[in-house]
Design a protein around this motif. Structure first.
Motif, PDB file in Angstrom:
ATOM      1  N   GLY A  88      37.649  35.419  34.547  1.00  0.00           N
ATOM      2  CA  GLY A  88      37.021  36.503  35.296  1.00  0.00           C
ATOM      3  C   GLY A  88      37.938  37.042  36.387  1.00  0.00           C
ATOM      4  N   THR A  90      37.344  36.799  39.361  1.00  0.00           N
ATOM      5  CA  THR A  90      37.325  35.823  40.457  1.00  0.00           C
ATOM      6  C   THR A  90      38.566  34.924  40.408  1.00  0.00           C
ATOM      7  N   PHE A  93      41.497  36.424  42.102  1.00  0.00           N
ATOM      8  CA  PHE A  93      41.539  36.357  43.573  1.00  0.00           C
ATOM      9  C   PHE A  93      42.510  35.244  44.012  1.00  0.00           C
ATOM     10  N   TRP A 115      33.317  42.636  47.425  1.00  0.00           N
ATOM     11  CA  TRP A 115      34.333  42.067  46.537  1.00  0.00           C
ATOM     12  C   TRP A 115      35.687  41.932  47.216  1.00  0.00           C
ATOM     13  N   THR A 161      40.467  46.812  46.741  1.00  0.00           N
ATOM     14  CA  THR A 161      39.440  46.785  45.697  1.00  0.00           C
ATOM     15  C   THR A 161      39.092  48.242  45.433  1.00  0.00           C
ATOM     16  N   ASN A 163      37.088  49.890  43.514  1.00  0.00           N
ATOM     17  CA  ASN A 163      35.675  50.278  43.539  1.00  0.00           C
ATOM     18  C   ASN A 163      34.827  49.069  43.920  1.00  0.00           C
ATOM     19  N   THR A 165      31.683  47.419  43.699  1.00  0.00           N
ATOM     20  CA  THR A 165      30.582  47.498  42.738  1.00  0.00           C
ATOM     21  C   THR A 165      29.210  47.420  43.409  1.00  0.00           C
ATOM     22  N   ASP A 185      42.241  45.385  42.498  1.00  0.00           N
ATOM     23  CA  ASP A 185      41.117  44.907  41.703  1.00  0.00           C
ATOM     24  C   ASP A 185      40.445  46.152  41.129  1.00  0.00           C
ATOM     25  N   THR A 187      38.226  46.038  38.586  1.00  0.00           N
ATOM     26  CA  THR A 187      37.184  45.520  37.703  1.00  0.00           C
ATOM     27  C   THR A 187      36.106  46.545  37.357  1.00  0.00           C
ATOM     28  N   GLN A 208      33.666  43.110  31.706  1.00  0.00           N
ATOM     29  CA  GLN A 208      32.233  43.252  31.402  1.00  0.00           C
ATOM     30  C   GLN A 208      31.578  44.539  31.914  1.00  0.00           C
ATOM     31  N   LYS A 209      32.408  45.503  32.339  1.00  0.00           N
ATOM     32  CA  LYS A 209      31.829  46.769  32.812  1.00  0.00           C
ATOM     33  C   LYS A 209      32.286  47.928  31.924  1.00  0.00           C
TER      34      LYS A 209
HETATM   35  N1  PMP Z   1      35.670  42.309  41.562  1.00  0.00           N
HETATM   36  C1  PMP Z   1      34.750  43.278  41.403  1.00  0.00           C
HETATM   37  C2  PMP Z   1      35.027  44.635  41.948  1.00  0.00           C
HETATM   38  C3  PMP Z   1      33.563  42.994  40.722  1.00  0.00           C
HETATM   39  O1  PMP Z   1      32.654  43.965  40.558  1.00  0.00           O
HETATM   40  C4  PMP Z   1      33.345  41.696  40.197  1.00  0.00           C
HETATM   41  C5  PMP Z   1      32.107  41.345  39.413  1.00  0.00           C
HETATM   42  N2  PMP Z   1      31.025  42.131  39.557  1.00  0.00           N
HETATM   43  C6  PMP Z   1      34.321  40.728  40.404  1.00  0.00           C
HETATM   44  C7  PMP Z   1      35.483  41.069  41.076  1.00  0.00           C
HETATM   45  C8  PMP Z   1      34.147  39.333  39.877  1.00  0.00           C
HETATM   46  O2  PMP Z   1      34.262  39.365  38.506  1.00  0.00           O
HETATM   47  P1  PMP Z   1      33.961  38.095  37.601  1.00  0.00           P
HETATM   48  O3  PMP Z   1      32.492  37.873  37.646  1.00  0.00           O
HETATM   49  O4  PMP Z   1      34.463  38.484  36.265  1.00  0.00           O
HETATM   50  O5  PMP Z   1      34.717  36.949  38.174  1.00  0.00           O
END
Ligand code: PMP
Length: 373
Positions: A88, A90, A93, A115, A161, A163, A165, A185, A187, A208-209
């Motif tokens: 992920g 995470t 990070f 985030w 970051t 965006n 979320t 980031d 994501t 996953q987005k």
């Molecule tokens: N960064 C952002 C901007 C996110 O939106 C998310 C998950 N919503 C994450 C990091 C963490 O992602 P993951 O759950 O895949 O570790």
């Protein structure tokens, strides 16, 4: 444009009308139907993709195509490696500081919401974190202009970051970073609009987005930035090892990778990132206009940094939010609850959300407002 089949199939197959969840998020219905069709017997191989060996020629074809499509869509030059990893966003990070710090002891972070704060907290376990820009005082509704940032010049990199979320705050510009390696980031906005990869040293995004399902994280890293990775870095956390192994150091999440490959094909069929960007901007504008004109709903993010992907909003009478959510679910609009840390409501408008879904939600919201005025 989102194809007609995506909207029509949603109506016909008994799925919820539209999934506005923040992730795992809506997939194009055409992609879901293709997955269903191919699942028992992948392209006549006699086995399911779920059972397929990750080192087989059949799977290699999928991942080669995925990398080629991604490079084409994002204009990624050869000096960047493209990785598909576990863990992920995470895990990134931690991997970002572990790989990029070199002999330096600090890293710059812009704090623009939940985030960024999570990324900073994790980096803080590894190095000293210098907050170059902080939107905390605005309640995370704004991004300070770069002229007001105070970066530590001796830090290894600058992280942002793109965006947020949860807060719905998005950079609609790319930091200059004054020659410092820039880490992003992406994501919750990857492939939603064009970005200049070459301005970055490292880009990461969970899938996953905008790129399918959870399980894979995309990493785009400039190879020359990885000169000083400490030898003590655990293998699975070392980008160089994953580059050497072509992202096949151990058994990868085969299915998530395959879905990401399908999403890349789908994005190309929509006309690529620029076409999706036009559509994404329009979708979010429809909702922001409604929120701004409304006496019932509100969004307090500064206009210049409102997200195209995640539109958080509140009902001015908070007590009505539960009623709104129940009515929305009953009407076929899923996933509109805000993140558990902030409550309220949020409509996520990733690439797979057709314009028709946003128009339908806007009609529903106007009707709800009329009924509760
Ligand atoms: N960064 C952002 C901007 C996110 O939106 C998310 C998950 N919503 C994450 C990091 C963490 O992602 P993951 O759950 O895949 O570790």
């Amino acid at each position: 444009m989102i194809t007609a089949v995506d909207t029509l199939a949603a109506v016909h197959d008994g799925r919820c009308g539209y999934n506005f969840g923040a992730g795992p998020a809506m997939l194009p219905v055409s992609v879901v139907l293709e997955l269903q069709q191919e699942l028992p017997n992948y392209k006549g191989s006699g086995i399911s993709i779920l059972e397929m060996n990750h080192r087989s020629p059949g799977f290699q074809k999928i991942i080669d195509q995925a990398e080629q499509d991604l490079r084409e869509l994002m204009l990624i030059p050869d000096e960047y490696a493209v990785l598909f990893l576990h863990g992920g966003a995470t895990l990134q990070f931690a991997m970002a500081p572990l790989n990029l710090l070199g002999s330096r002891s600090s890293a710059n972070y812009t704090n623009t919401g939940h985030w960024s704060a999570r990324a900073m907290r994790e980096a803080g376990r590894i190095c000293s974190v210098h907050v170059a820009a902080d939107a905390h005082a605005s309640g995370y509704t704004d991004i300070p202009p770069e002229a007001q940032w105070h970066a530590d010049k001796d830090a290894a990199y600058l992280h942002y970051t793109v965006n947020e979320t949860i807060g719905g705050v998005e950079f609609h510009w790319q930091p200059e970073a004054k020659g410092m390696p820039l880490v992003a980031d992406m994501t919750s906005m990857i492939l939603s609009r064009p970005v200049d990869v070459t301005r970055h040293a490292l880009i990461y995004a969970a899938t996953q987005k905008n790129l399918g399902i959870a399980g894979i994280t995309l990493v785009i890293v400039r190879r020359d930035i990885l000169k000083d990775v400490p030898v003590s870095t655990p293998t699975m956390l070392d980008y160089r090892e994953h580059i050497r192994a072509h992202s096949l150091f151990n058994t990868p999440p085969v299915f998530a990778w395959y879905v990401a490959a399908k999403m890349l094909t789908w994005i190309k069929a929509q006309g690529g990132v620029a076409a999706l960007a036009e559509c994404n901007q329009h979708k979010s504008a429809v909702l922001y206009k409604l929120l701004d004109e409304s006496g019932l709903y509100s969004n307090n993010v500064k206009r210049s940094c409102r997200s195209w992907m995640n539109v958080p909003f509140n009902l001015i009478d908070h007590k009505l939010e539960t009623v709104f959510l129940q009515a929305a679910t009953a009407a076929g609009f899923e996933g509109l609850a805000g993140h558990r840390s902030v409550g309220g409501l949020r409509a996520s408008l990733y690439n797979a959300m057709p314009e028709a879904g946003v128009y339908a939600l806007a009609d529903f919201m106007r009707e709800f407002e009329r009924a509760h005025a």
